[in-house]
Design a protein around this motif. Structure first.
Motif, short mmCIF file in Angstrom:
data_model
loop_
_atom_site.label_atom_id
_atom_site.label_comp_id
_atom_site.label_asym_id
_atom_site.label_seq_id
_atom_site.Cartn_x
_atom_site.Cartn_y
_atom_site.Cartn_z
N VAL A 63 1.91 -10.77 8.12
CA VAL A 63 2.68 -9.69 8.76
C VAL A 63 3.12 -10.14 10.16
O VAL A 63 2.28 -10.52 10.98
N ASN A 64 4.43 -10.11 10.41
CA ASN A 64 4.95 -10.54 11.69
C ASN A 64 4.82 -9.43 12.73
O ASN A 64 5.30 -8.31 12.53
N LEU A 65 4.15 -9.73 13.84
CA LEU A 65 3.90 -8.68 14.84
C LEU A 65 5.19 -8.19 15.51
O LEU A 65 5.22 -7.08 16.03
N HIS A 66 6.22 -9.03 15.53
CA HIS A 66 7.48 -8.61 16.17
C HIS A 66 8.42 -7.89 15.21
O HIS A 66 9.48 -7.43 15.62
N ASP A 67 8.02 -7.81 13.94
CA ASP A 67 8.87 -7.09 12.99
C ASP A 67 8.78 -5.59 13.29
O ASP A 67 7.69 -5.03 13.28
N PRO A 68 9.92 -4.95 13.57
CA PRO A 68 9.86 -3.52 13.91
C PRO A 68 9.25 -2.65 12.81
O PRO A 68 8.77 -1.55 13.09
N LYS A 69 9.22 -3.17 11.59
CA LYS A 69 8.64 -2.38 10.49
C LYS A 69 7.11 -2.46 10.47
O LYS A 69 6.46 -1.69 9.78
N THR A 70 6.54 -3.41 11.25
CA THR A 70 5.09 -3.57 11.23
C THR A 70 4.40 -2.38 11.88
O THR A 70 4.76 -1.98 13.00
N LEU A 72 1.60 -1.31 13.77
CA LEU A 72 0.56 -1.99 14.56
C LEU A 72 -0.82 -1.34 14.47
O LEU A 72 -1.81 -2.06 14.34
N PRO A 73 -0.94 -0.02 14.51
CA PRO A 73 -2.30 0.55 14.40
C PRO A 73 -2.98 0.17 13.09
O PRO A 73 -4.18 -0.12 13.06
N LYS A 74 -2.20 0.12 12.02
CA LYS A 74 -2.75 -0.24 10.72
C LYS A 74 -3.22 -1.69 10.72
O LYS A 74 -4.28 -2.04 10.19
N LEU A 75 -2.40 -2.54 11.35
CA LEU A 75 -2.75 -3.95 11.41
C LEU A 75 -4.00 -4.16 12.27
O LEU A 75 -4.91 -4.89 11.90
N ARG A 76 -4.02 -3.48 13.43
CA ARG A 76 -5.18 -3.63 14.33
C ARG A 76 -6.47 -3.21 13.65
O ARG A 76 -7.53 -3.76 13.91
N ALA A 77 -6.37 -2.22 12.78
CA ALA A 77 -7.57 -1.74 12.08
C ALA A 77 -8.17 -2.83 11.20
O ALA A 77 -9.35 -2.81 10.89
N ILE A 103 -13.16 7.09 10.09
CA ILE A 103 -12.67 8.41 9.70
C ILE A 103 -11.24 8.62 10.22
O ILE A 103 -10.35 9.03 9.48
N GLN A 104 -11.03 8.26 11.50
CA GLN A 104 -9.73 8.58 12.11
C GLN A 104 -8.62 7.62 11.71
O GLN A 104 -7.48 8.03 11.57
N VAL A 105 -8.96 6.35 11.56
CA VAL A 105 -7.91 5.36 11.29
C VAL A 105 -7.79 5.06 9.80
O VAL A 105 -6.69 4.93 9.27
N LEU A 106 -8.93 4.96 9.12
CA LEU A 106 -8.88 4.62 7.69
C LEU A 106 -8.97 5.85 6.78
O LEU A 106 -8.96 5.72 5.56
N ASN A 107 -9.08 7.03 7.40
CA ASN A 107 -9.15 8.29 6.64
C ASN A 107 -10.31 8.34 5.65
O ASN A 107 -10.21 8.97 4.60
N ARG A 108 -11.40 7.67 6.00
CA ARG A 108 -12.56 7.76 5.12
C ARG A 108 -13.27 9.11 5.34
O ARG A 108 -13.19 9.67 6.44
N SER A 109 -13.97 9.57 4.33
CA SER A 109 -14.75 10.79 4.50
C SER A 109 -15.94 10.48 5.39
O SER A 109 -16.34 9.31 5.53
#
Ligand code: ADP
Ligand code: MG
Length: 242
Positions: A63-70, A72-77, A103-109
């Protein structure tokens, strides 16, 4: 896993990274060392998109960090990060520290996050501390909780920024032991550290930085075994820390 191509970064007019190119392959343990102020923390933060960079390209797991479609929070997780000063939430218990981002980022119970968090807490040998607050733990214990917290997110790679530098000497070993185990389990790791014992034991490659540049990027065997082939700056650095 992580690829940097000609990465340069400026803080205002000050160039902090210059033309940094390297690749961290899956399963590799790469140790980054170099003098204070050489850009090690900045380099590792750009890999996790915690710091923007102006030139070059970084891809993490394709995943290219400069790609506007990336996203970032998901990648950082997916990129675990462990800092010098642990950065635990002081007002949350150990268990809450372990579960919050899951819980907050991965939506786990809450239940799922707790099972996962405590599994890793057990693995770093601290299950008995699960209800304590960070302030009730030693520095070494806090850092092991921070590592367990990062692992709870199922990272594809772990980045460490001088994880033992803030610790009293007697606590360095317990944190390094956890890191050595992780490396032996095949985790992809990039560690800023001056613990050359760790580098020798489990490192695959050593990157030496100076003034924002990658001066050396070679195998551990080359780095330690062939000092005459090293740059004068790396030799000088090694002579001071070894
Ligand atoms: P290292 O981790 O190798 O000690 P850093 O990446 O922290 O080095 O810092 C590299 C250089 O960038 C240093 O000269 C530092 O003063 C400067 N620097 C770091 N962060 C900032 C910032 N937020 N703004 C301006 N300069 C910074
Ligand atoms: Mg630093």
């Amino acid at each position: 896993m992580i690829e940097l191509q000609h990465v340069s970064k400026w803080y205002g007019a000050f160039q902090v990274l210059t033309d940094c190119t390297t690749t961290i392959n899956q399963g590799e343990v790469v140790v980054i060392c170099g003098p204070s102020g050489s850009g090690k923390s900045t380099l590792i933060k750009t890999m996790n998109a915690l710091e923007p960079f102006q030139e070059g390209e970084i891809t993490v797991d394709g995943v290219n960090l400069h790609d506007p479609k990336t996203k970032l929070p998901k990648l950082r997780a997916r990129v675990g990060m462990v800092f010098q000063n642990f950065e635990l939430f002081p007002h949350l218990s150990v268990t809450e520290n372990l579960t919050l981002a899951q819980i907050q980022v991965l939506n786990r119970s809450a239940d799922e996050a707790k099972v996962q968090g405590l599994k890793y807490l057990d693995r770093v040998g601290l299950i008995a501390q699960k209800d304590k607050f960070p302030g009730q733990l030693s520095g070494g214990q806090q850092q092991r909780v921070a590592i367990a917290r990062a692992l709870s997110m199922d990272p594809i790679v772990m980045l460490f920024d001088e994880p033992t530098s803030a610790l009293d000497p007697e606590m360095v070993g317990e944190v390094l032991d956890v890191m050595v185990n992780l490396a032996n389990e095949g985790m992809t790791m990039c560690c800023v550290t001056h613990e050359m014992g760790f580098a020798r034991k489990v490192g695959n490659r050593v990157i030496f930085m100076d003034h924002g540049r990658i001066i050396e990027d070679c195998t551990k065997e080359e780095f330690f075994g062939n000092p005459d082939a090293r740059s004068p700056r790396a030799k000088d650095f090694l002579s001071k820390i070894l």
